[in-house]
Design a protein around this motif. Structure first.
Motif, PDB file in Angstrom:
ATOM      1  N   LEU A 199      -1.316   7.045   1.193  1.00 53.59           N
ATOM      2  CA  LEU A 199      -0.285   6.011   1.069  1.00 53.59           C
ATOM      3  C   LEU A 199      -0.244   5.450  -0.348  1.00 53.59           C
ATOM      4  O   LEU A 199       0.837   5.255  -0.920  1.00 53.59           O
ATOM      5  N   ARG A 200      -1.409   5.210  -0.929  1.00 51.37           N
ATOM      6  CA  ARG A 200      -1.435   4.683  -2.290  1.00 51.37           C
ATOM      7  C   ARG A 200      -0.953   5.734  -3.298  1.00 51.37           C
ATOM      8  O   ARG A 200      -0.347   5.389  -4.318  1.00 51.37           O
ATOM      9  N   ARG A 214       2.683   5.500  -3.209  1.00 52.17           N
ATOM     10  CA  ARG A 214       3.132   4.310  -3.929  1.00 52.17           C
ATOM     11  C   ARG A 214       3.105   4.526  -5.444  1.00 52.17           C
ATOM     12  O   ARG A 214       4.050   4.139  -6.154  1.00 52.17           O
ATOM     13  N   GLU A 215       2.045   5.152  -5.948  1.00 48.54           N
ATOM     14  CA  GLU A 215       1.885   5.289  -7.387  1.00 48.54           C
ATOM     15  C   GLU A 215       2.813   6.361  -7.969  1.00 48.54           C
ATOM     16  O   GLU A 215       3.388   6.169  -9.034  1.00 48.54           O
ATOM     17  N   VAL A 237      -6.326   1.227   5.598  1.00 54.32           N
ATOM     18  CA  VAL A 237      -6.263   1.210   4.138  1.00 54.32           C
ATOM     19  C   VAL A 237      -7.435   1.976   3.525  1.00 54.32           C
ATOM     20  O   VAL A 237      -7.283   2.670   2.510  1.00 54.32           O
ATOM     21  N   ASN A 238      -8.614   1.883   4.134  1.00 54.51           N
ATOM     22  CA  ASN A 238      -9.813   2.508   3.585  1.00 54.51           C
ATOM     23  C   ASN A 238     -10.103   3.875   4.206  1.00 54.51           C
ATOM     24  O   ASN A 238     -11.260   4.294   4.261  1.00 54.51           O
ATOM     25  N   GLY A 252      -4.977   6.111   4.126  1.00 59.06           N
ATOM     26  CA  GLY A 252      -4.647   5.033   3.204  1.00 59.06           C
ATOM     27  C   GLY A 252      -4.604   5.498   1.759  1.00 59.06           C
ATOM     28  O   GLY A 252      -3.769   5.023   0.964  1.00 59.06           O
ATOM     29  N   HIS A 253      -5.481   6.427   1.393  1.00 58.74           N
ATOM     30  CA  HIS A 253      -5.461   6.960   0.023  1.00 58.74           C
ATOM     31  C   HIS A 253      -4.165   7.719  -0.245  1.00 58.74           C
ATOM     32  O   HIS A 253      -3.613   7.651  -1.354  1.00 58.74           O
ATOM     33  N   ASN A 293      -1.338  -6.435  -3.549  1.00 55.68           N
ATOM     34  CA  ASN A 293      -2.214  -5.325  -3.902  1.00 55.68           C
ATOM     35  C   ASN A 293      -3.609  -5.481  -3.322  1.00 55.68           C
ATOM     36  O   ASN A 293      -4.546  -4.791  -3.742  1.00 55.68           O
ATOM     37  N   HIS A 302       0.801  -1.226   0.000  1.00 54.12           N
ATOM     38  CA  HIS A 302       0.000   0.000   0.000  1.00 54.12           C
ATOM     39  C   HIS A 302       0.832   1.274   0.000  1.00 54.12           C
ATOM     40  O   HIS A 302       0.291   2.348  -0.269  1.00 54.12           O
ATOM     41  N   THR A 303       2.120   1.179   0.302  1.00 57.00           N
ATOM     42  CA  THR A 303       2.975   2.367   0.294  1.00 57.00           C
ATOM     43  C   THR A 303       4.145   2.219  -0.667  1.00 57.00           C
ATOM     44  O   THR A 303       4.772   3.206  -1.034  1.00 57.00           O
ATOM     45  N   GLY A 304       4.425   0.991  -1.076  1.00 56.63           N
ATOM     46  CA  GLY A 304       5.525   0.767  -2.006  1.00 56.63           C
ATOM     47  C   GLY A 304       6.889   0.772  -1.355  1.00 56.63           C
ATOM     48  O   GLY A 304       7.893   1.052  -2.008  1.00 56.63           O
TER      49      GLY A 304
END
Length: 331
Positions: free
Chosen positions: A184-185, A188-189, A176-177, A181-182, A253, A50-52
């Protein structure tokens, strides 16, 4: 898809609740050990999936929780529930320190820093006079939970462990939700874009390191209480490799994919134990097979197939013969 996941989750929860009543089919101590690794793997996936962030030293937090809880409960007579909480808090503090140092770099350099710090923790527990060195902390008393539940009873211990693991998984799901969490993603992206949007990326990384380490420490604390032992294997780099394997096998994922991977690896290690050193070879073959067949991990691949089946067809083209009755050249 959500309906199927709900059904499967309900069946899995019912099966877990019935484990103590099926001693001829499954060993409750084995299930408790697998549950500890389920929490450990899902906590680790907060970083990787979730964070890479790839950490090669997560065993440091798992083992620290085990040793801290064992030392407090055995030597100082601290109640078991407070000992487990202390193990998680000390692991979280260690995670904040290691995370603050590691995030100064990225990629393989970050991973190597976590591995080096984990080895420092390993040698500390090896050399410290109160850890038992190679023998570990043995005969850790299970004690009483919340002053009323006698953990010397395996059935009572099982349901306490199940409740704590369930609470830990809920924390992971909620993390995560959440807006946290958003972010964190987003890191990652595309981390530079997250920085350009004004998010304090370094602070978020340290926070997720702390949460992941704290939950990993609780998993290690529970394992120490279950087996009444805190051993060097809990803090060894091999355990860090195992949790990476569990996460990749289940699906990094996803939220609970690592739980599936942890269950598979724990089951293989338990039931293939008579094969001795061949367990590692068999586990490696199973891992390679699953990676080739399930490239997103076991649960990740299943979720993808359900999504494809549930998506409506986007092809709305109608191929009809043109109406040429009013055309000058029409028949």
């Amino acid at each position: 898809m959500r309906r199927w996941l709900l059904v499967l989750s309900t069946i899995g929860l019912a099966a877990l609740l019935l484990v103590p009543f099926m001693p001829s089919l499954v060993y409750d101590i084995f299930v408790m050990k697998a549950l500890c690794f389920v929490l450990f793997a899902c906590a680790f996936n907060l970083l990787l999936g979730h964070t890479g962030i790839l950490s090669f030293g997560h065993a440091a937090f798992f083992g620290t929780g085990a040793y801290v809880t064992g030392q407090l409960v055995k030597e100082y007579g601290v109640p078991t529930d407070l000992g487990i909480l202390a193990g998680g808090l000390v692991a979280a503090l260690l995670g904040a320190v290691i995370g603050a140092l590691a995030i100064r770099r990225s990629g393989i350099y970050l991973a190597m820093i976590t591995l080096a710090m984990s080895q420092l923790v390993y040698f500390f527990f090896l050399q410290a006079p109160f850890t038992g060195a190679e023998d570990g902390l043995q005969r850790i008393p299970r004690g009483v939970f919340l002053g009323i539940i006698d953990l010397r009873n395996d059935t009572a211990l099982y349901y306490v462990v199940l409740a704590i693991i369930g609470a830990g998984l809920w924390v992971i799901w909620r993390t995560v939700n959440s807006p946290f969490g958003h972010v964190l993603r987003a890191i990652r992206e595309h981390e530079p874009r997250a920085v350009s949007l004004g998010y304090p990326v370094a602070r978020y990384k340290v926070m997720v390191f702390t949460i992941s380490a704290g939950l990993s420490g609780i998993a290690g604390s529970l394992k120490a209480i279950i087996f009444q032992l805190a051993a060097l294997s809990d803090v060894h780099w091999h355990t860090s490799g195992d949790v990476i394997l569990m996460t990749l096998l289940g699906g990094m994922n996803t939220i609970f994919g690592p739980a599936v991977g942890a269950a598979i690896i724990s089951t293989l290690g338990h039931y293939l134990d008579p094969f001795g050193g061949w367990v590692t070879v068999i586990t490696g073959v199973v891992f390679m097979t699953c990676i080739l067949v399930f490239r997103r991990g076991v649960l990740g691949q299943i979720e993808q197939r359900f999504q494809h089946r549930s998506e409506p067809s986007t092809s709305t083209e109608v191929h009809a013969e043109p109406d040429t009755s009013n055309s000058p050249n029409g028949a």
